[in-house]
Write a protein that holds these residues in place. Structure first.
Motif, PDB file in Angstrom:
ATOM      1  N   ARG A 129       0.984  -1.510  -0.266  1.00 51.40           N
ATOM      2  CA  ARG A 129       0.232   0.099   0.144  1.00 51.40           C
ATOM      3  C   ARG A 129       0.737   1.672  -0.140  1.00 51.40           C
ATOM      4  N   CYS A 130       0.479   2.062  -0.539  1.00 50.97           N
ATOM      5  CA  CYS A 130       0.831   3.693  -0.187  1.00 50.97           C
ATOM      6  C   CYS A 130       1.025   4.205   0.948  1.00 50.97           C
ATOM      7  N   LEU A 131       1.473   5.300   0.735  1.00 51.26           N
ATOM      8  CA  LEU A 131       1.264   6.667   1.861  1.00 51.26           C
ATOM      9  C   LEU A 131      -0.608   6.993   2.459  1.00 51.26           C
ATOM     10  N   ARG A 132      -1.308   6.929   1.241  1.00 55.15           N
ATOM     11  CA  ARG A 132      -2.180   6.865   1.449  1.00 55.15           C
ATOM     12  C   ARG A 132      -3.059   5.944   1.353  1.00 55.15           C
ATOM     13  N   ASN A 141       8.646   5.535 -12.446  1.00 49.30           N
ATOM     14  CA  ASN A 141       9.464   7.592 -11.751  1.00 49.30           C
ATOM     15  C   ASN A 141       8.416   7.751 -10.508  1.00 49.30           C
ATOM     16  N   GLY A 142       7.550   6.996  -9.696  1.00 47.68           N
ATOM     17  CA  GLY A 142       7.392   7.456  -8.975  1.00 47.68           C
ATOM     18  C   GLY A 142       5.333   7.353  -8.569  1.00 47.68           C
ATOM     19  N   GLY A 143       4.859   6.685  -7.611  1.00 49.70           N
ATOM     20  CA  GLY A 143       3.845   7.239  -7.516  1.00 49.70           C
ATOM     21  C   GLY A 143       2.605   6.185  -7.887  1.00 49.70           C
ATOM     22  N   CYS A 144       2.174   6.182  -6.446  1.00 52.20           N
ATOM     23  CA  CYS A 144       0.106   5.386  -6.858  1.00 52.20           C
ATOM     24  C   CYS A 144      -0.187   5.385  -7.984  1.00 52.20           C
ATOM     25  N   LYS A 151      -6.427   5.118 -11.404  1.00 50.80           N
ATOM     26  CA  LYS A 151      -7.010   3.721 -11.989  1.00 50.80           C
ATOM     27  C   LYS A 151      -7.260   3.754  -9.889  1.00 50.80           C
ATOM     28  N   PRO A 152      -8.204   3.088 -10.044  1.00 48.24           N
ATOM     29  CA  PRO A 152      -8.265   2.969  -8.487  1.00 48.24           C
ATOM     30  C   PRO A 152      -8.043   2.009  -7.685  1.00 48.24           C
ATOM     31  N   SER A 153      -8.795   1.952  -6.208  1.00 50.99           N
ATOM     32  CA  SER A 153      -7.316   1.340  -5.771  1.00 50.99           C
ATOM     33  C   SER A 153      -8.162   0.191  -5.907  1.00 50.99           C
ATOM     34  N   ALA A 154      -7.375  -0.972  -5.318  1.00 56.69           N
ATOM     35  CA  ALA A 154      -8.554  -2.023  -5.434  1.00 56.69           C
ATOM     36  C   ALA A 154      -9.194  -2.132  -3.900  1.00 56.69           C
TER      37      ALA A 154
END
Length: 154
Positions: A129-132, A141-144, A151-154
């Motif tokens: 999981r990312c920080l959020r 290059n970084g970033g969820c 894209k929606p989160s699962a």
């Protein structure tokens, strides 16, 4: 006047072989020694930096400047390779636990950013999981992608 140093000619320290004594002295009075590296280059080294004791706290000189840089780069490369293998194993473990919970297309993505670069792809899925607290693929290059709104989160 400092005392006469112990004769070190012929002694081998790492890749360096002591060839002759130098005229120079350190501030503390230690002699400098001319040493020849296995590659053929010569280097002037203070006597207190020549040691077989690898566990000592003082720095030790064991190669010419060029070979020292190569050894340092080699060590960093080996460490990075070891870390990348560990990251890929963790990603595989995380993804096994997420089967059925996330889209199969995500599970077919590369395991890490380095793996994605090797394959020439832009996205990868580590299974973390990312920080959020989003569970989504990342860009190399970084970033969820969920944070970016792509894209929606699962």
């Amino acid at each position: 006047m400092p005392s006469k140093p112990k004769n070190r000619v012929g002694e081998v320290y790492g890749k360096l072989t002591v060839v002759r004594i130098s005229e120079r002295r350190t501030k503390s009075g230690n002699a400098f020694w001319w040493c020849r590296c296995d590659c053929g280059r010569e280097r002037e080294v203070p006597g207190d930096k020549l040691s077989h004791n690898t566990s000592r706290k003082k720095p030790v000189v064991s190669a010419c400047l060029q070979c020292s840089r190569e050894l340092q780069i080699e060590s960093v490369t080996i460490k990075n390779d070891r870390d990348e293998v560990r990251r890929r194993e963790e990603a595989q473990c995380n993804r096994r636990q997420l089967q059925g919970q996330v889209p199969d297309s995500w599970l077919r993505l590369p395991l890490t950013d380095a793996h994605a670069r090797e394959l020439g792809q832009v996205l990868f899925f580590r299974g973390t999981r990312c920080l959020r607290n989003h569970l989504a693929p990342y860009r190399i290059n970084g970033g969820c992608l969920a944070c970016a709104g792509q894209k929606p989160s699962a």
